[in-house]
Design an enzyme around this catalytic site. Structure first.
Site, short mmCIF file in Angstrom:
data_model
loop_
_atom_site.label_atom_id
_atom_site.label_comp_id
_atom_site.label_asym_id
_atom_site.label_seq_id
_atom_site.Cartn_x
_atom_site.Cartn_y
_atom_site.Cartn_z
N THR A 41 13.68 -6.76 109.12
CA THR A 41 14.63 -7.86 109.32
C THR A 41 15.99 -7.56 108.71
O THR A 41 17.02 -8.04 109.17
CB THR A 41 14.04 -9.15 108.70
OG1 THR A 41 12.78 -9.40 109.32
CG2 THR A 41 14.95 -10.34 108.91
N SER A 46 22.72 -11.67 110.57
CA SER A 46 24.14 -12.00 110.80
C SER A 46 25.08 -11.36 109.80
O SER A 46 26.30 -11.44 109.97
CB SER A 46 24.34 -13.51 110.77
OG SER A 46 23.45 -14.15 111.64
N ILE A 48 25.91 -12.26 106.83
CA ILE A 48 26.79 -13.21 106.13
C ILE A 48 26.36 -13.36 104.68
O ILE A 48 25.18 -13.51 104.39
CB ILE A 48 26.74 -14.60 106.79
CG1 ILE A 48 27.15 -14.51 108.27
CG2 ILE A 48 27.63 -15.60 106.05
CD1 ILE A 48 26.83 -15.76 109.05
N HIS A 50 26.32 -15.96 102.36
CA HIS A 50 26.49 -17.41 102.48
C HIS A 50 27.14 -18.00 101.25
O HIS A 50 27.08 -17.44 100.16
CB HIS A 50 25.13 -18.08 102.73
CG HIS A 50 24.62 -17.84 104.13
ND1 HIS A 50 25.22 -18.39 105.23
CD2 HIS A 50 23.58 -17.10 104.59
CE1 HIS A 50 24.57 -18.00 106.32
NE2 HIS A 50 23.56 -17.21 105.95
N ILE A 337 11.08 -14.85 102.70
CA ILE A 337 12.50 -14.55 102.47
C ILE A 337 13.26 -14.63 103.79
O ILE A 337 13.63 -13.63 104.39
CB ILE A 337 12.70 -13.18 101.80
CG1 ILE A 337 11.79 -13.04 100.58
CG2 ILE A 337 14.17 -13.01 101.39
CD1 ILE A 337 11.99 -14.08 99.50
N SER A 339 16.54 -16.65 105.89
CA SER A 339 17.94 -16.86 105.52
C SER A 339 17.97 -17.83 104.34
O SER A 339 17.17 -18.78 104.35
CB SER A 339 18.68 -17.44 106.71
OG SER A 339 20.04 -17.36 106.48
N CYS A 402 32.04 10.59 117.34
CA CYS A 402 31.99 9.28 118.00
C CYS A 402 33.40 8.79 118.17
O CYS A 402 34.08 8.49 117.20
CB CYS A 402 31.17 8.31 117.15
SG CYS A 402 31.29 6.60 117.68
N CYS A 404 34.48 6.08 119.83
CA CYS A 404 34.71 4.64 119.73
C CYS A 404 34.88 4.20 118.28
O CYS A 404 35.71 3.37 117.97
CB CYS A 404 33.56 3.86 120.35
SG CYS A 404 33.19 4.30 122.05
N CYS A 437 30.87 2.40 123.74
CA CYS A 437 30.10 3.17 124.72
C CYS A 437 28.64 3.31 124.30
O CYS A 437 27.83 3.85 125.02
CB CYS A 437 30.74 4.53 124.97
SG CYS A 437 30.23 5.84 123.87
C1 LIG Z 1 18.77 -13.35 113.08
C2 LIG Z 1 18.82 -13.42 111.57
C3 LIG Z 1 20.05 -13.66 110.94
C4 LIG Z 1 20.11 -13.73 109.56
N1 LIG Z 1 21.32 -13.89 108.97
C5 LIG Z 1 21.41 -13.89 107.61
C6 LIG Z 1 22.68 -14.00 106.99
O1 LIG Z 1 23.70 -14.03 107.67
N2 LIG Z 1 22.75 -14.05 105.66
C7 LIG Z 1 21.62 -14.00 104.89
O2 LIG Z 1 21.76 -14.09 103.69
N3 LIG Z 1 20.41 -13.85 105.46
C8 LIG Z 1 20.28 -13.78 106.79
N4 LIG Z 1 19.06 -13.63 107.38
C9 LIG Z 1 17.90 -13.48 106.54
C10 LIG Z 1 17.74 -12.05 106.02
O3 LIG Z 1 17.98 -11.11 107.03
C11 LIG Z 1 16.35 -11.85 105.47
O4 LIG Z 1 16.12 -12.88 104.57
C12 LIG Z 1 16.18 -10.54 104.73
O5 LIG Z 1 16.63 -9.45 105.52
C13 LIG Z 1 14.74 -10.35 104.37
O6 LIG Z 1 14.63 -9.12 103.68
P1 LIG Z 1 13.24 -8.59 103.18
O7 LIG Z 1 13.52 -7.37 102.44
O8 LIG Z 1 12.54 -9.68 102.48
O9 LIG Z 1 12.43 -8.32 104.53
P2 LIG Z 1 12.50 -7.06 105.50
O10 LIG Z 1 13.88 -6.58 105.68
O11 LIG Z 1 11.75 -7.40 106.72
O12 LIG Z 1 11.75 -5.94 104.70
C14 LIG Z 1 10.35 -5.88 104.64
C15 LIG Z 1 9.94 -4.44 104.76
O13 LIG Z 1 8.56 -4.30 104.50
C16 LIG Z 1 8.04 -3.29 105.32
N5 LIG Z 1 6.59 -3.45 105.45
C17 LIG Z 1 5.93 -4.45 106.06
N6 LIG Z 1 4.61 -4.24 106.03
C18 LIG Z 1 4.42 -3.09 105.36
C19 LIG Z 1 3.27 -2.34 105.01
N7 LIG Z 1 2.05 -2.72 105.34
N8 LIG Z 1 3.43 -1.19 104.34
C20 LIG Z 1 4.68 -0.75 104.01
N9 LIG Z 1 5.79 -1.43 104.32
C21 LIG Z 1 5.67 -2.58 104.98
C22 LIG Z 1 8.76 -3.54 106.62
O14 LIG Z 1 8.74 -2.40 107.45
C23 LIG Z 1 10.16 -3.90 106.16
O15 LIG Z 1 11.03 -2.80 106.11
C24 LIG Z 1 18.95 -13.56 108.78
C25 LIG Z 1 17.75 -13.30 109.41
C26 LIG Z 1 17.68 -13.21 110.80
C27 LIG Z 1 16.38 -12.87 111.45
#
Ligand SMILES: Cc1cc2nc3c(=O)[nH]c(=O)nc-3n(C[C@H](O)[C@H](O)[C@H](O)COP(=O)(O)OP(=O)(O)OC[C@H]3O[C@@H](n4cnc5c(N)ncnc54)[C@H](O)[C@@H]3O)c2cc1C
Ligand SMILES: Cc1cc2nc3c(=O)[nH]c(=O)nc-3n(C[C@H](O)[C@H](O)[C@H](O)COP(=O)(O)OP(=O)(O)OC[C@H]3O[C@@H](n4cnc5c(N)ncnc54)[C@H](O)[C@@H]3O)c2cc1C
Lengths: 479, 421
Positions: A41, A46, A48, A50, A337, A339, A402, A404, A437
């Site tokens: 994720t 986005s 941002i 926040h 975790i 947004s 690249c 672009c 591109c």
């Molecule tokens: C469309 C969208 C827009 C958003 N916009 C914003 C924003 O503008 N501002 C903001 O603050 N937040 C935003 N968020 C929220 C933010 O992106 C997430 O809260 C954040 O990226 C979560 O990070 P994470 O490290 O918890 O999860 P992830 O990035 O998903 O990391 C989890 C990792 O664990 C790994 N994993 C899973 N299972 C296993 C396993 N069995 N063994 C080993 N590894 C594993 C996965 O491969 C992954 O890399 C947005 C989310 C979305 C979907």
């Protein structure tokens, strides 16, 4: 291999925790199932930072958002990722919406959002002239900002590695047993890591990891968000991140300038079943554009250069769940975790560090911890004279791969040297192929550089690991 | 910074750039070509099929052969060629009026500055990508533009996949359908949104029909499926322009090639303040192929996308000879407007003059047998030319002699309108 701490998941949460823990005398391993970090994720959102007025401080996510927001300037100085405090506005188009803006303002003030203000029509159009002139007022939070999320994660991980953290890629955690006071963690292909403490930062799969460790049972509900990226030539590029006023049912979609000069519209919010379903659809495209055009009329489908979707790893409670497990020993949950996870991440790192104290983990600061990482020169940010100098030192900077996004061979080589050896990894590190591109011209050159620098053969180069090969066979025989 | 001064600098060493540069050099002017790749030739180098040069050389050559003929002439001339050098910025000189500056980056020559009295834009075009046409679905590996696949196969010798579907019946897509079949791959279908093919007829016959590759007209790819690598696509027919979901079907494939159009490459031009046609994305030019910036000319695919290289060479020579006149200060003449009339998508150039012959290139918006191209000024018909067949994919060219314009030369502000009837 025996570690003090194993962090599962190298998204922005895991990376922030890893970097925080790299300050202490701990042997830490960061485990990721994908071919590179930030491929979950954390790459598709986005971007941002926040401002902290959207939810009440009673939520953990809101408190960490506000705290995290404040940490970005310092982090940028140390890590050099693209970040700009461009400010956020909420645009109101009716008296009703204006009332809602006042509530957001009160909430922002209560949460301690610095500089938050209510704007008249005149003021909001002055701050953001691209807005539809039908706007009647709104909110401005100058402390909000934008970042390149994957570059942020890359730099956090690089800093952690520089300070002794280790990284296992392509390690999919599948099993875990607690024996003689440590966790034995195995991957799907039989590799084993041993650690005293485990931190579950597995994003969408935090529920399965929790189950694997016999910890709490909960369900992560993927909430999909589709986004569309527009060309840097788009006449609609705004100064500010623009939110609509949230209405009962839908939050509406945002208009976002990116730090690198392109712009984005989105995201949608739609609960889905499949945790791998990052497809985009025509209905959502139409919804997003119809909606956005009411806010900035010059937004056009004609400027789309690409689209993507990310899945928010949400819990039913709507809040983050970051706590010591009550069921599994020496196990910390970093789940739900959604947004504003990106914004909160630096604060999540600190928060988890304090949870480790609760578990009697000894935290002794390293004397020689180095918060800085080497910055990579980017041709697109240099003047002709600066470019001349750097090309003299290393002619590979003169080879523009690249067109672009103005990325040179030297930058791609640097990406590979820092461990990004898939096409997407190189793309996220350098921006090659991210422009108008979309790699039409540079992909074959990038593939060749990856092959040369890594020694991989043509059929080992992938888009993003596993089976995402790009080339299948050599012409005239040996396949 | 190293600096060089030329009478004329040509940006891009493809078919257009080489022909234009040779024409300028012939009159004794100091001329340079800046080309980003290691070789002169541009897109021709990856077009190893036959079909080039029928007009120019009266024989059928492959792309590389056609390019080689020009490259040899360039090498034998005094044209200075900077290979592996990219023009990063084009601007007006702050020092001398009428001078242009080009900042170039190269791993061979470093960062250098060219100053020129005239500039010829001949940067070619680029392919539209998936984002531009917005196909819904997942984003796996195995999707690329047909031109990239062509490059990988013909120059680097790699096959990107075995089970192929091609979107768009543009010429590159058609040629790649045949190329991939020859390479032992299975091409399952070519999907075209329009009710008619967008490539030239010769290619439909020689690249699809001869190999029994189905062409689905009035169909769209409505979804891409697959996680790591593309696994299948969903194809939906169009009924009166609306997707007919019920009759959708799936095609399994591991590779999807996009041949959905070409767009002139005008990043540099735009930044230099050159006015572009919103219709064709190429610079607006007068009858001398000069842009709104004095001394900057354009020719080849950067101006509008051509389907025949012979036309590119001809147009570029004419740009070159106009540059010569410009450098000799003899390029004068009132410019009057040319408009696209009925059934014509665009006409290039957008201006004409009374001083000499005028050559126009245009594209039809209709498919028609027994069509007429008609040039008129108000009620006066200047010329009509019969065509057995017109279609959007085949460029039409028409030349109008100086004498033919005499009927209207006395009348001020005369406009020409070109229609297909
Ligand atoms: C469309 C969208 C827009 C958003 N916009 C914003 C924003 O503008 N501002 C903001 O603050 N937040 C935003 N968020 C929220 C933010 O992106 C997430 O809260 C954040 O990226 C979560 O990070 P994470 O490290 O918890 O999860 P992830 O990035 O998903 O990391 C989890 C990792 O664990 C790994 N994993 C899973 N299972 C296993 C396993 N069995 N063994 C080993 N590894 C594993 C996965 O491969 C992954 O890399 C947005 C989310 C979305 C979907
Ligand atoms: C794939 C394809 C198949 C075709 N098949 C046929 C055919 O079968 N028969 C036929 O007659 N015609 C065919 N054509 C048409 C014809 O060959 C082309 O239209 C013609 O070659 C275009 O020439 P050009 O010089 O305008 O562009 P290009 O050949 O694209 O040349 C442009 C050059 O400019 C360089 N350049 C761009 N930007 C910069 C910069 N900033 N700095 C330095 N250099 C730069 C590029 O590297 C390139 O070498 C085909 C065209 C394509 C695209």
């Amino acid at each position: 291999m025996k570690y003090d701490i194993a962090i599962i998941g190298a998204g922005v949460s895991g990376a922030s925790i890893a970097r925080k823990l790299s300050q202490y005398n701990l042997k830490t391993i960061l485990i990721e199932k994908e071919a590179d970090v930030s491929f979950g994720t954390s790459k598709a959102n986005s971007g941002i930072v926040h401002a902290g007025f959207h939810t009440s401080w009673k939520y953990l996510k809101s408190r960490l958002e506000i705290q995290g927001n404040l940490m970005f300037d310092g982090l940028q100085r140390e890590l050099g990722f693209p970040f700009r405090r461009c400010g956020i506005i909420v645009a109101a188009f009716s008296e009703e919406e204006l009332k809602h803006v006042q509530e957001l303002y009160r909430q922002g003030v209560e949460n301690g959002v610095i500089g938050i203000e209510i704007c008249s029509r005149e003021r909001i159009l002055d701050i953001e002239p691209k807005l539809n002139p039908d706007v009647i007022g709104g909110l401005h939070a100058p402390n909000g900002g934008i970042i390149e999320p994957y570059r942020f994660v890359f730099s956090l991980v690089e800093s952690a590695l520089k300070n002794g953290v280790e990284l296992f890629l392509n390690f999919k955690v599948e099993k875990a047993v607690r024996s003689r006071g440590t966790w034995m963690i195995s991957s799907d292909d039989g590799q084993i890591v041993e650690a005293d403490y485990v931190i579950n930062a597995a994003g969408l799969y935090a529920d399965s990891i929790s189950a694997i460790f016999n910890a709490e049972l909960f369900k992560i509900i993927p909430r999909k968000g589709e986004e569309y990226l527009l060309d840097r030539m788009s006449p609609a590029y705004p100064n500010k991140v623009i939110f609509p006023v949230p209405s009962g049912k839908s939050k509406g979609t945002l208009i976002i300038p990116t730090v690198e000069g392109t712009m984005m519209v989105g995201p949608t919010a739609e609960e889905v079943e499949d945790k791998e379903d990052t497809s985009t659809s025509t209905e959502q495209l139409n919804r997003i554009f119809d909606f956005s055009r009411r806010i900035i009329p010059s937004i056009s489908e004609r400027d789309i250069i690409t689209s993507f979707a990310g899945l928010r790893p949400a819990l039913e409670s709507g809040d983050f769940y970051i706590d010591v497990s009550q069921k599994a020993e020496n196990f910390i949950q970093v789940a739900g975790i959604q947004s504003p996870g990106l914004t909160a991440a630096p604060a999540i790192g600190d928060y988890v560090k304090d949870l480790l104290k609760k578990l009697d983990c000894s935290l002794i600061e390293k004397k020689n911890w180095d918060p800085f990482i080497d910055k990579v020169p980017r041709m697109r940010n240099l003047s002709h004279y600066e470019s001349e100098k750097i090309v003299k030192e290393n002619p590979q900077y003169g080879n523009i791969i690249c067109r672009c996004e103005k990325v040179s061979e030297a930058e791609i080589v640097e990406a590979v040297k820092r461990g990004h050896s898939t096409l997407d990894g190189v793309k996220f590190f350098t921006r090659t192929g991210m422009g108008r591109c979309q790699g039409g011209f540079c992909t074959y050159k990038t593939i060749k550089i990856i092959m040369r620098e890594t020694g991989l053969s043509y059929n080992q180069v992938t888009k993003r690991g596993r089976n995402s090969k790009v080339l299948m066979r050599k012409l005239g025989g040996d396949s | 910074m190293k600096e060089y001064i030329f009478d004329c600098v040509v940006i891009g060493g493809g078919a257009a750039g080489m022909a234009a540069a040779l024409e300028v050099e012939k009159s004794g002017f100091d001329t340079a070509i800046v080309e980003r790749e290691e070789h002169l030739g541009g897109i021709l180098l990856q077009c190893i099929h036959n079909g080039f040069g029928l007009h120019e050389f009266k024989e059928e050559l492959t792309g590389p052969e056609y390019a080689e003929r020009f490259a040899e002439r360039v090498q034998a001339s005094s044209v200075k060629v900077f290979l592996e050098s990219t023009v990063m910025e084009l601007s007006e000189s702050g020092e001398a009026a009428g001078m242009h500056e080009l900042h170039c980056y190269s791993s061979v020559y470093g960062v250098f500055l060219l100053k020129a009295r005239s500039v010829i834009l001949s940067m070619g075009c680029r392919e539209r990508n998936r984002g531009n046409i917005g196909i819904p679905g997942s984003r796996p590996s195995g999707i690329m533009t047909a031109g990239l696949a062509q490059r990988l196969v013909n120059i680097d010798g790699y096959i990107p996949g075995e089970q192929i579907v091609i979107i768009g019946s543009g010429d590159i897509g058609l040629i790649m359908a045949r190329r991939m079949t020859w390479a032992g791959c299975k091409v399952h279908a070519v999907i075209e949104i329009q009710p008619y093919p967008s490539g030239i007829t010769r290619n439909i016959v020689q690249c699809l029909e001869d190999f029994d590759i189905p062409l689905y007209l009035s169909h769209v790819v409505s979804e891409i499926r697959g996680k790591d690598r593309i696994e299948s696509i969903r194809v939906t027919p169009l009924k009166n322009g609306i997707q007919d979901e019920e009759n959708s079907f799936e095609i399994k494939c591991d590779t999807l090639l996009l041949s959905v159009g070409l767009v002139p490459e005008n990043e540099l031009s735009r930044k230099a303040g050159i006015e572009l046609s919103p219709q064709i994305n190429g610079p607006l030019v007068d009858s001398f192929l000069m842009t709104n910036k004095k001394g900057i000319f354009a020719c080849g695919n950067v101006l509008h996308v051509h389907d025949l290289v012979d036309y590119v060479s001809r147009e570029s020579r004419s740009a070159g000879s106009n540059v010569v006149k410009y450098l000799n200060s003899t390029l004068t003449g009132v410019q009057n407007k040319v408009k696209a009339g009925a059934n014509v998508r665009y006409v290039v150039p957008q201006k004409f003059n009374f001083q000499g012959d005028n050559q126009f290139y245009m594209r039809s918006m209709i498919v028609k047998n027994g069509a007429k191209v008609e040039v008129r000024a108000g009620n006066i018909i200047i010329k009509t030319v019969n065509h057995n067949h017109v279609q959007p994919s085949e460029m039409i060219s028409i030349s109008i002699k100086k004498e033919e314009l005499e009927k209207i030369s006395g009348i001020p502000d005369q406009q020409l309108e070109i229609s297909i009837i």
